[in-house]
Design an enzyme around this catalytic site. Sequence first.
Site, PDB file in Angstrom:
ATOM      1  N   GLY A  86       0.820  -1.254   0.069  1.00 50.60           N
ATOM      2  CA  GLY A  86       0.047  -0.117  -0.022  1.00 50.60           C
ATOM      3  C   GLY A  86       0.987   1.285  -0.055  1.00 50.60           C
TER       4      GLY A  86
ATOM      5  N   GLY B  72      -0.306   4.218  -0.068  1.00 47.57           N
ATOM      6  CA  GLY B  72      -1.216   5.281   0.714  1.00 47.57           C
ATOM      7  C   GLY B  72      -0.443   6.552   1.654  1.00 47.57           C
ATOM      8  N   PHE B  73      -1.181   6.872   2.539  1.00 43.11           N
ATOM      9  CA  PHE B  73      -0.458   7.855   3.582  1.00 43.11           C
ATOM     10  C   PHE B  73       0.567   6.989   4.440  1.00 43.11           C
ATOM     11  CE2 PHE B  73      -4.070  10.693   2.415  1.00 43.11           C
ATOM     12  CZ  PHE B  73      -3.206  11.995   2.302  1.00 43.11           C
ATOM     13  N   GLY B  74      -0.201   5.808   4.912  1.00 45.65           N
ATOM     14  CA  GLY B  74       0.904   5.182   5.912  1.00 45.65           C
ATOM     15  C   GLY B  74       2.237   4.595   5.135  1.00 45.65           C
TER      16      GLY B  74
ATOM     17  N   VAL C 288      -1.553  -7.630  -3.915  1.00 52.54           N
ATOM     18  CA  VAL C 288      -1.286  -8.735  -3.016  1.00 52.54           C
ATOM     19  C   VAL C 288      -2.610  -9.446  -2.660  1.00 52.54           C
ATOM     20  CG1 VAL C 288      -0.677  -9.167  -0.599  1.00 52.54           C
ATOM     21  CG2 VAL C 288       0.597  -7.424  -1.891  1.00 52.54           C
TER      22      VAL C 288
ATOM     23  N   GLU D 212     -18.595  17.331   2.369  1.00 46.13           N
ATOM     24  CA  GLU D 212     -17.872  17.996   1.159  1.00 46.13           C
ATOM     25  C   GLU D 212     -18.515  17.823   0.115  1.00 46.13           C
ATOM     26  OE1 GLU D 212     -13.206  17.121   3.294  1.00 46.13           O
ATOM     27  OE2 GLU D 212     -14.090  16.017   1.838  1.00 46.13           O
TER      28      GLU D 212
ATOM     29  N   ASP E  60      -5.305   2.751   8.205  1.00 48.73           N
ATOM     30  CA  ASP E  60      -7.004   2.383   8.130  1.00 48.73           C
ATOM     31  C   ASP E  60      -7.033   1.014   8.292  1.00 48.73           C
ATOM     32  OD1 ASP E  60      -7.940   4.923   8.021  1.00 48.73           O
ATOM     33  OD2 ASP E  60      -8.344   4.819   6.062  1.00 48.73           O
TER      34      ASP E  60
ATOM     35  N   ALA F  53      -5.726  10.663   7.637  1.00 47.82           N
ATOM     36  CA  ALA F  53      -4.423  10.543   7.192  1.00 47.82           C
ATOM     37  C   ALA F  53      -3.375  10.673   8.650  1.00 47.82           C
ATOM     38  CB  ALA F  53      -4.128  11.664   6.125  1.00 47.82           C
TER      39      ALA F  53
HETATM   40  C1  FAD Z   1     -12.711  10.642  -0.242  1.00 47.91           C
HETATM   41  C2  FAD Z   1     -12.252  10.550   0.970  1.00 47.91           C
HETATM   42  C3  FAD Z   1     -11.822  11.815   1.608  1.00 47.91           C
HETATM   43  C4  FAD Z   1     -10.978  11.832   2.840  1.00 47.91           C
HETATM   44  N1  FAD Z   1     -10.517  13.172   3.332  1.00 47.91           N
HETATM   45  C5  FAD Z   1     -10.043  12.957   4.466  1.00 47.91           C
HETATM   46  C6  FAD Z   1      -9.340  14.293   4.958  1.00 47.91           C
HETATM   47  O1  FAD Z   1      -9.999  15.397   4.457  1.00 47.91           O
HETATM   48  N2  FAD Z   1      -8.618  14.317   5.885  1.00 47.91           N
HETATM   49  C7  FAD Z   1      -7.916  13.310   6.437  1.00 47.91           C
HETATM   50  O2  FAD Z   1      -6.986  13.082   7.296  1.00 47.91           O
HETATM   51  N3  FAD Z   1      -8.410  12.128   6.129  1.00 47.91           N
HETATM   52  C8  FAD Z   1      -9.282  11.814   4.976  1.00 47.91           C
HETATM   53  N4  FAD Z   1      -9.646  10.724   4.332  1.00 47.91           N
HETATM   54  C9  FAD Z   1      -9.336   9.580   5.033  1.00 47.91           C
HETATM   55  C10 FAD Z   1      -7.846   9.077   4.645  1.00 47.91           C
HETATM   56  O3  FAD Z   1      -7.733   9.336   3.216  1.00 47.91           O
HETATM   57  C11 FAD Z   1      -7.326   7.754   5.037  1.00 47.91           C
HETATM   58  O4  FAD Z   1      -7.543   7.711   6.624  1.00 47.91           O
HETATM   59  C12 FAD Z   1      -5.894   7.451   4.859  1.00 47.91           C
HETATM   60  O5  FAD Z   1      -5.757   7.521   3.177  1.00 47.91           O
HETATM   61  C13 FAD Z   1      -5.377   6.065   5.188  1.00 47.91           C
HETATM   62  O6  FAD Z   1      -4.246   5.855   4.857  1.00 47.91           O
HETATM   63  P1  FAD Z   1      -3.596   4.439   4.502  1.00 47.91           P
HETATM   64  O7  FAD Z   1      -2.339   4.336   4.442  1.00 47.91           O
HETATM   65  O8  FAD Z   1      -3.963   3.583   5.911  1.00 47.91           O
HETATM   66  O9  FAD Z   1      -4.582   3.786   3.458  1.00 47.91           O
HETATM   67  P2  FAD Z   1      -4.782   4.515   2.069  1.00 47.91           P
HETATM   68  O10 FAD Z   1      -4.082   5.957   2.141  1.00 47.91           O
HETATM   69  O11 FAD Z   1      -6.406   4.197   1.514  1.00 47.91           O
HETATM   70  O12 FAD Z   1      -3.823   3.508   1.248  1.00 47.91           O
HETATM   71  C14 FAD Z   1      -4.105   2.125   0.962  1.00 47.91           C
HETATM   72  C15 FAD Z   1      -3.269   1.894  -0.496  1.00 47.91           C
HETATM   73  O13 FAD Z   1      -3.245   0.347  -0.463  1.00 47.91           O
HETATM   74  C16 FAD Z   1      -3.419  -0.110  -1.795  1.00 47.91           C
HETATM   75  N5  FAD Z   1      -3.946  -1.557  -1.751  1.00 47.91           N
HETATM   76  C17 FAD Z   1      -4.939  -1.733  -1.033  1.00 47.91           C
HETATM   77  N6  FAD Z   1      -5.088  -3.118  -1.305  1.00 47.91           N
HETATM   78  C18 FAD Z   1      -4.114  -3.468  -1.817  1.00 47.91           C
HETATM   79  C19 FAD Z   1      -3.501  -4.644  -2.409  1.00 47.91           C
HETATM   80  N7  FAD Z   1      -4.289  -5.962  -2.189  1.00 47.91           N
HETATM   81  N8  FAD Z   1      -2.392  -4.937  -3.198  1.00 47.91           N
HETATM   82  C20 FAD Z   1      -1.814  -3.685  -3.463  1.00 47.91           C
HETATM   83  N9  FAD Z   1      -2.062  -2.564  -2.994  1.00 47.91           N
HETATM   84  C21 FAD Z   1      -3.094  -2.471  -2.240  1.00 47.91           C
HETATM   85  C22 FAD Z   1      -4.128   1.046  -2.404  1.00 47.91           C
HETATM   86  O14 FAD Z   1      -4.118   1.117  -3.817  1.00 47.91           O
HETATM   87  C23 FAD Z   1      -3.752   2.332  -1.811  1.00 47.91           C
HETATM   88  O15 FAD Z   1      -2.801   3.033  -2.429  1.00 47.91           O
HETATM   89  C24 FAD Z   1     -10.479  10.857   3.334  1.00 47.91           C
HETATM   90  C25 FAD Z   1     -10.810   9.328   2.635  1.00 47.91           C
HETATM   91  C26 FAD Z   1     -11.607   9.460   1.637  1.00 47.91           C
HETATM   92  C27 FAD Z   1     -12.011   8.147   0.718  1.00 47.91           C
END
Ligand code: FAD
Length: 438
Positions: A9, A11-13, A77, A172, A301, A327
């Site tokens: 992943g 994303g942010f984490g 994955v 939003e 998340d 995030a």
């Molecule tokens: C529309 C929307 C608006 C938001 N607005 C805000 C905000 O204003 N402020 C705020 O703080 N938070 C906001 N959030 C929440 C925030 O985006 C999440 O809490 C944050 O992104 C969590 O980070 P993460 O790294 O856990 O997961 P994510 O950022 O969701 O990253 C997960 C990553 O894992 C990848 N992935 C998933 N499954 C697989 C797999 N099986 N194999 C390979 N890759 C995989 C995905 O492609 C993705 O890139 C918002 C969320 C959404 C959906």
Amino acid sequence: MPPHVIIVGGGFGGLHAAQALRSAPVNVTLIDKRNYHLFRPMLYQVATGLLSGDEIAGPLRSILSRQKNVDVLLDEVTGIDASKRIVRLRHRDLPYNFLILATGIRYNYFGHDEWREFAPGLESLGDADLIRGKVLLAFERAEELASSGQAASEIQRQLTFALVGAGTVGVEMASTLAEMSRMALSHDFRHIDPASARICLYEAGPRILPTYPEHLSMKALRHLESLGVRVYTNARVTAVDAGGIVVGGQRIPAATVLWGAGVVASPAGRWLDAPMDKSGKIMVEPDLSVPGHPEVFAIGDTAHLVASTRNLVGIKSRTPMLMPGVAQPAIQEGKYVASVIRRRAQGRPVPAPFWYWDKGDLAIVGRTYAVADLRFARFAGFPAWLLWAVVHIYFLIGFANRLFVVLQWGLDFLTKHRQVRVFPGERPSAENVIDPAA
Ligand SMILES: Cc1cc2nc3c(=O)[nH]c(=O)nc-3n(C[C@H](O)[C@H](O)[C@H](O)COP(=O)(O)OP(=O)(O)OC[C@H]3O[C@@H](n4cnc5c(N)ncnc54)[C@H](O)[C@@H]3O)c2cc1C
């Protein structure tokens, strides 16, 4: 050989974990099924035509291109064999010494996955394009029906936008759609008045923005209503289909239904057979490792963690808090886990358990209004919007993106126009249009 760290992943984490391992004596493989890191907090602006996708996303490969100990892999994955320390990809397996799971969440349709087809949620750039297309197409359909003298009820159905869930994303989207129909589109049509569009926001709970203090929820509600959004609380949606939704036994005809209600974690917990909470998040240890697997971590998340917190000015809270699905916990957990792995790789003692630096919450309610809960200060209006804008520009990846977004916002502010008003593909043929009444 240095230990091999796999991060699932970007994303942010995941991205912040990879970046924090820059100087660690490890080799890192970052795997994501998408080739980009997405700044989700501004995704609604892509869905409503203010920004284009590449302004809020960056290719993971180029973000990490200068970090020599990271390999980026575009793959999905599908499972984990923890006993053999192997990650299963679609067509091969990859061994790891340390594994970080940062796979995020998906929208939960409360056991009704068939609703997803009619009520997309906003998760990826693809969803934002799809939603923008759906919204613009609804106005086009209404114009076409009005110009050919069709029934007013069907025109109204096309101009009804039902949003399910009044958390940050729902609020939003609703506020931006309301402004879009009343400002950006107001001069574009000859046979319909876009301002007559009904933007309806349905929330099953008693108030909108439930994670905010009540008085901020009330302010946000009043501002939404002033924008023309119809807000319904204690309104549980019990059915969604091509014609609209059913709420409290009453059918609401709506051509566009958008989903922003419950969420469910990725299947990472099931891959490991790990203890999970109701939404599928892994119940992690205080160092974010998965119980029984000290070399596997879940963050953001994907993780369920109750940790002690300090507020923006460093004051420690008396009670530990469940990490919210936003995030900041994901970023801070990513950095923390990187420090645990670095120390373990160096044979040094591990850091104290994770604690969360709680910088508060911000939610946007239209183009110049927001609510801010900084814990030690709470306010709403333009100052909160300004803070939201500064914070979000600061965290956006890449200087060019920051510049484009500021210019785009400035233009929107002056002209009230939406820049991105094309929708991908052709107008769907009559068979493709979800419209049983037509
Ligand atoms: C529309 C929307 C608006 C938001 N607005 C805000 C905000 O204003 N402020 C705020 O703080 N938070 C906001 N959030 C929440 C925030 O985006 C999440 O809490 C944050 O992104 C969590 O980070 P993460 O790294 O856990 O997961 P994510 O950022 O969701 O990253 C997960 C990553 O894992 C990848 N992935 C998933 N499954 C697989 C797999 N099986 N194999 C390979 N890759 C995989 C995905 O492609 C993705 O890139 C918002 C969320 C959404 C959906």
